[in-house]
Design a protein around this motif. Structure first.
Motif, PDB file in Angstrom:
ATOM      1  N   GLU A 101       0.714  -1.333  -0.168  1.00 43.76           N
ATOM      2  CA  GLU A 101       0.127   0.053   0.014  1.00 43.76           C
ATOM      3  C   GLU A 101       0.833   1.397  -0.068  1.00 43.76           C
ATOM      4  OE1 GLU A 101      -2.925  -0.025   3.016  1.00 43.76           O
ATOM      5  OE2 GLU A 101      -4.267  -1.558   1.982  1.00 43.76           O
ATOM      6  N   ARG A 149       1.917   4.417   1.511  1.00 45.72           N
ATOM      7  CA  ARG A 149       1.739   4.987   2.587  1.00 45.72           C
ATOM      8  C   ARG A 149       2.105   6.682   2.481  1.00 45.72           C
ATOM      9  NH1 ARG A 149      -0.882   2.367   6.598  1.00 45.72           N
ATOM     10  NH2 ARG A 149      -1.420   0.416   5.501  1.00 45.72           N
ATOM     11  N   ASP A 166       4.146   0.276   1.870  1.00 49.47           N
ATOM     12  CA  ASP A 166       4.283  -0.770   3.230  1.00 49.47           C
ATOM     13  C   ASP A 166       3.511  -2.138   2.815  1.00 49.47           C
ATOM     14  OD1 ASP A 166       5.461   1.355   4.603  1.00 49.47           O
ATOM     15  OD2 ASP A 166       3.937   1.620   5.885  1.00 49.47           O
ATOM     16  N   THR A 194       8.961  -2.571   4.093  1.00 54.39           N
ATOM     17  CA  THR A 194       8.745  -1.281   3.556  1.00 54.39           C
ATOM     18  C   THR A 194       9.678  -0.906   2.512  1.00 54.39           C
ATOM     19  OG1 THR A 194       8.506  -0.387   5.887  1.00 54.39           O
ATOM     20  CG2 THR A 194       9.022   1.170   4.213  1.00 54.39           C
TER      21      THR A 194
END
Length: 146
Positions: free
Chosen positions: A72, A74, A119, A133
């Protein structure tokens, strides 16, 4: 009847050419050139990049959707680097690893600095640190005149 068969044949030919990476243009204007594409993956984590205005940045990261984990965005980049698409590619036939490839495509819109952070998370697990990450940063410069 003959017209519908001809139309079906044209659509099929367009689909086959599209899968082969060939695009057909039916308009009067055809782009002079395709934008340059820079492709990066997990091995580029932490890397500093230099992109030209108009260039496409493609980030390709392995994910295992069966476990609930996905990448996703972030830290969205500033408006100078715009997210223009996301997709998921299945593992090739015969690959039983269970991994898919999540693809994020960005377009370099204007000169300046940027940072992208993705992330590897389970979206429903709020407040939990990401499993992994991925981050890259860099700058966008004006494309040189030809």
């Amino acid at each position: 009847m003959a017209v519908s068969v001809l139309m079906m044949m044209m659509m099929l030919m367009g689909a086959v050419l599209g899968m082969a990476g060939v695009s057909l243009s039916y308009g009067d204007s055809v782009p002079a050139s395709q934008p340059q594409i820079t492709v990066i993956n997990e091995s580029d984590n932490g890397r500093k990049l230099c992109l030209k205005r108009g260039e496409i940045l493609e980030v390709r990261l392995q994910a295992q959707f069966g476990t609930g984990y996905r990448w996703e965005l972030r830290k969205p980049p500033a408006s100078r680097l715009k997210l223009i698409g996301q997709s998921v590619e299945s593992a090739p036939p015969g690959d039983e690893s269970g991994y898919e490839t999540q693809v994020f495509r960005f377009e370099a819109r204007s000169a300046g600095n940027f940072t992208i952070r993705l992330d590897h998370v389970r979206p429903w697990e709020a407040g939990i640190d990401p499993l992994k990450t991925f981050s890259v940063s860099g700058k966008i410069v004006k494309a040189s005149a030809k």
